[in-house]
Scaffold this motif. Sequence first.
Motif, mmCIF file in Angstrom:
data_model
loop_
_atom_site.group_PDB
_atom_site.id
_atom_site.type_symbol
_atom_site.label_atom_id
_atom_site.label_comp_id
_atom_site.label_asym_id
_atom_site.label_seq_id
_atom_site.Cartn_x
_atom_site.Cartn_y
_atom_site.Cartn_z
ATOM 1 N N GLU A 109 0.605 -1.162 0.148
ATOM 2 C CA GLU A 109 -0.112 0.092 -0.046
ATOM 3 C C GLU A 109 0.954 1.318 0.136
ATOM 4 O OE1 GLU A 109 -2.638 -0.181 3.225
ATOM 5 O OE2 GLU A 109 -3.902 -1.889 2.286
ATOM 6 N N PRO A 110 0.398 2.280 -0.981
ATOM 7 C CA PRO A 110 1.457 3.423 -1.005
ATOM 8 C C PRO A 110 0.931 4.563 -0.014
ATOM 9 C CG PRO A 110 -0.202 3.593 -2.850
ATOM 10 C CD PRO A 110 -0.457 2.277 -1.890
ATOM 11 N N ASP A 111 1.689 5.508 0.217
ATOM 12 C CA ASP A 111 1.558 6.746 0.698
ATOM 13 C C ASP A 111 0.857 7.641 -0.063
ATOM 14 O OD1 ASP A 111 0.981 9.103 2.018
ATOM 15 O OD2 ASP A 111 3.173 9.512 2.297
ATOM 16 N N MET A 112 -0.608 7.613 0.048
ATOM 17 C CA MET A 112 -1.766 8.026 -0.978
ATOM 18 C C MET A 112 -1.537 9.741 -1.111
ATOM 19 S SD MET A 112 -3.345 5.660 -2.073
ATOM 20 C CE MET A 112 -4.747 6.350 -3.106
ATOM 21 N N ALA A 113 -1.010 10.161 -0.122
ATOM 22 C CA ALA A 113 -0.842 11.823 0.068
ATOM 23 C C ALA A 113 0.292 12.296 -0.998
ATOM 24 C CB ALA A 113 -0.193 12.448 1.249
ATOM 25 N N LYS A 114 1.041 11.273 -1.459
ATOM 26 C CA LYS A 114 2.274 11.718 -2.606
ATOM 27 C C LYS A 114 1.566 11.250 -3.935
ATOM 28 C CE LYS A 114 6.242 10.536 0.623
ATOM 29 N NZ LYS A 114 7.275 9.422 0.556
ATOM 30 N N LEU A 115 0.347 10.874 -4.103
ATOM 31 C CA LEU A 115 -0.038 10.414 -5.431
ATOM 32 C C LEU A 115 -1.060 11.431 -6.023
ATOM 33 C CD1 LEU A 115 -0.672 6.614 -4.812
ATOM 34 C CD2 LEU A 115 1.329 7.730 -5.194
ATOM 35 N N TYR A 116 -1.388 12.478 -5.419
ATOM 36 C CA TYR A 116 -2.301 13.580 -5.778
ATOM 37 C C TYR A 116 -2.068 14.965 -5.237
ATOM 38 C CZ TYR A 116 -4.793 13.567 -1.372
ATOM 39 O OH TYR A 116 -4.980 13.947 -0.068
#
Length: 319
Positions: free
Chosen positions: A305-312
Motif C-alpha cells: 500500500e502506498p502513501d496516498m498523499a504523494k499520489l495527488y
Amino acid sequence: MRQYGLSAAIVFALFLAAPASATADTVLNVGKANATSDAIIPVNVGDELGIFKKHGLALKIQDFGGGSKMAQALAAGSIDIGDGAGTEMAFVAKGAPMMTICESTAPAPFLGIGVPWDSAIKTLDDLKGKRIGVSSPGSFSEWSGHVLARKKGWGENGVTTIAIGGGAAPTLAAFKTHQVDASIGSASQFLALEKTKEGRLLTTVASYEGNVASGALFASNDLIAKNPDAVRAFLAAWIETVAYMRAHKDETVKIESKITNFDEDVMSREYDLVIGMYVKDCRFDAESLATLKSSFVELKLLDKEPDMAKLYTEAYLPK
C-alpha cells in the motif's frame, strides 16, 4: 482625453474581473482511458459546449483502450492530460511522470451488473457461487466482483470471475452461450439490451462499493512544470462542465448520445443513475483514497500500500 481615460479604465477593470485562464488558444492533448464511460466523457461535453475554449483551451481528444495505455501515453509525452480512473494512480506510485489533479467521480454507478433477460437471478444474493464476466484479469470490473463476494460474506471464492472482454458484443455472446451467469460492464449497455430483451441491469456496483474514486484526472509532470496555468484552466473548465451537466439534463443527454451511440432514452435513464457521482469541486475524499489504497494490492498493481498523499495534488483547483 477624459473619455479615453475612462474607456481604458473600464477595459482594465474588465480584465481584472475576468476569470483566470491559460493563454488564449493553448492546445492540450487529452487522452481518454475509455471512449464512452460516463466518468470520462464530460471532457467531450465541455468541448462540444465551448466551455474549454472559453477558458482559453483548444483540446485534441484521443481515445485509448484502457487506463494503462493512457498512462503510457502520458509517460511518453504524447498527451498532456489523462482522463481515466483512480486506479491509474498506481502508475504515479510506480514513478510515472504524471500527477493526479482531480477526483472527478466518487462512486461508480456507471458500472453495472447485468444478467440475461430470462435469467432467474433477481437480486445480488442470487449471485452467490455464480460465474461473472469481467473485462480482463486485474481490471476494475474483476475487482468489483470480488468486492461483492467479500461484502456479502461469501469469501474470495464466493463468485468466479471470467475474463470475456469489454463491450456489449462479447457480453451478449457470453450470455447466449451460457459462458457466464452475469457480467460487470457499462450500465448503459445493459439498459440497451433491455430494449431488445437480451439482457437487463440487475444493479450498479455503487450499490455495494461506496466511494472508489471511479474517475480521476491526471496531468503530465512536463505540463505542470511548463504551463501550470493550463492545468488550472483545464480544471476550472471541467468543474464548470460538470455544473452545466447537473443543471441541463436534456442537452447533456443529447451530446452523450452522440458520443456513445446509445439512444437518448437509454442515456436519459443512465443520466439519472450517474449524475450524482460527479465531484463538484474535484477534491479527494477519504473513503475513495482508503478504498484505492487497499485495491492497488488486491488488483496486484502494487506490492504494498502506498502513501496516498504523494499520489495527488489539489494545488491547481480553483480557490
